[in-house]
Design an enzyme around this catalytic site. Structure first.
Site, PDB file in Angstrom:
ATOM      1  N   LYS A  53       2.022  -3.640   5.920  1.00 20.88           N
ATOM      2  CA  LYS A  53       2.283  -3.452   4.496  1.00 20.88           C
ATOM      3  C   LYS A  53       3.746  -3.107   4.230  1.00 20.88           C
ATOM      4  O   LYS A  53       4.301  -3.455   3.186  1.00 20.88           O
ATOM      5  CB  LYS A  53       1.362  -2.364   3.937  1.00 20.88           C
ATOM      6  N   TYR A 107      -1.804  -1.294  10.103  1.00 20.33           N
ATOM      7  CA  TYR A 107      -1.911  -1.565   8.675  1.00 20.33           C
ATOM      8  C   TYR A 107      -0.630  -1.166   7.946  1.00 20.33           C
ATOM      9  O   TYR A 107      -0.087  -1.932   7.140  1.00 20.33           O
ATOM     10  CB  TYR A 107      -3.105  -0.802   8.114  1.00 20.33           C
ATOM     11  N   SER A 165       0.839  -1.205   0.000  1.00 22.99           N
ATOM     12  CA  SER A 165       0.000   0.000   0.000  1.00 22.99           C
ATOM     13  C   SER A 165       0.866   1.244   0.000  1.00 22.99           C
ATOM     14  O   SER A 165       2.021   1.221   0.455  1.00 22.99           O
ATOM     15  CB  SER A 165      -0.901   0.016   1.244  1.00 22.99           C
TER      16      SER A 165
END
Length: 255
Positions: free
Chosen positions: A167, A163, A150
């Site tokens: 990633k 998150y 991401s």
């Protein structure tokens, strides 16, 4: 020349697995690979109805695929599923590690269980599936692994510590693994989407949406097809000299 181009871009006779393929970016990737000729396994953890919709779309466009239920967090389940693919089809050529979750919130209030769940799904899931797939790719001396990371892995984002960390870990895994097994003709790359029109971004509200668009040089959110096209290229013969790279698909949001 035309015939040669088709030969290079075609995924005919390839066997692909896309994790988290029941909706959004995963669905678009599964459909794109199938349209280019790959027999595509649609992985899902719980939502069989949505996964079946993906398969129906694949069949409507003339592609072939099958549903494959397992939770990427479970190493044994991932190993058994990939073993079953190889028993049924003889090989696994393309693995797209797309399955992921986000549990956003202020870091000081983040529960340990939330951290574990995000890391186990997003990062350990890539480890589980890649480790099982690579043994077969190494024997055939051909393979493509595309890991979905991401934009926040490199840019960071407030409220997304778990998150972003998961990633970012995928990027390190991708680069190290690419160095380790490149001599076996296996290409490992990562694709880093920016803000894409999916269920995840549908809830941000119109005001926040406009603010985001103001930050993007191309002045729009991306679509799942924008991402799927890059993944399909990386899965093809044409990408045979690309490995260890992070391809950003973000409209210029992060450069």
């Amino acid at each position: 020349m035309e015939t040669e181009t088709l030969k290079q871009t075609s995924l005919a006779d390839r066997i692909a697995l896309v994790t988290g393929a029941s909706r959004g970016i995963g669905r678009a990737i599964a459909v794109k690979l199938a349209k280019q000729g790959a027999f595509t396994y649609i992985n899902y953890a719980k939502n069989e109805k949505a996964a079946r919709e993906t398969l129906e779309i694949i069949e409507e466009v003339g592609g072939k695929g099958a549903l494959l239920q397992f939770d990427v967090k479970n190493a044994d389940a991932a190993k058994d599923a990939i073993t079953d693919i190889v028993k049924e089809k003889g090989n696994l050529d393309i693995l797209v590690n797309n399955a992921g979750i986000t549990l956003d919130g202020i870091f000081a209030r983040t529960k340990e269980e939330s951290w574990d769940d995000v890391i186990d799904t997003n990062l350990k899931g890539v480890f589980n599936c890649s480790r099982s797939a690579i043994r077969y790719m190494m024997k055939k001396r051909w393979g493509r692994i595309i890991n979905m990371t991401s934009v926040v892995a490199e840019a960071g984002n407030a409220g997304q510590v778990c998150y972003s960390a998961s990633k970012a870990g995928i990027i390190g895994l991708t680069k190290s693994l690419a160095r380790e097994i490149g001599s076996r003709n296996i290409c490992i790359n990562a694709v880093a989407p920016g803000f894409i029109e999916t269920d995840m971004t549908a809830s941000i509200g119109e005001e926040n949406r406009e603010k985001l668009i103001d930050l993007i040089p191309l002045a729009r959110l991306g679509t799942p097809d924008d991402v799927a096209g890059v993944v399909a290229f990386l899965a093809s013969e044409k990408a045979g000299y690309i490995t260890g790279q992070v391809i950003h698909v973000n409209g210029g949001l992060y450069m």
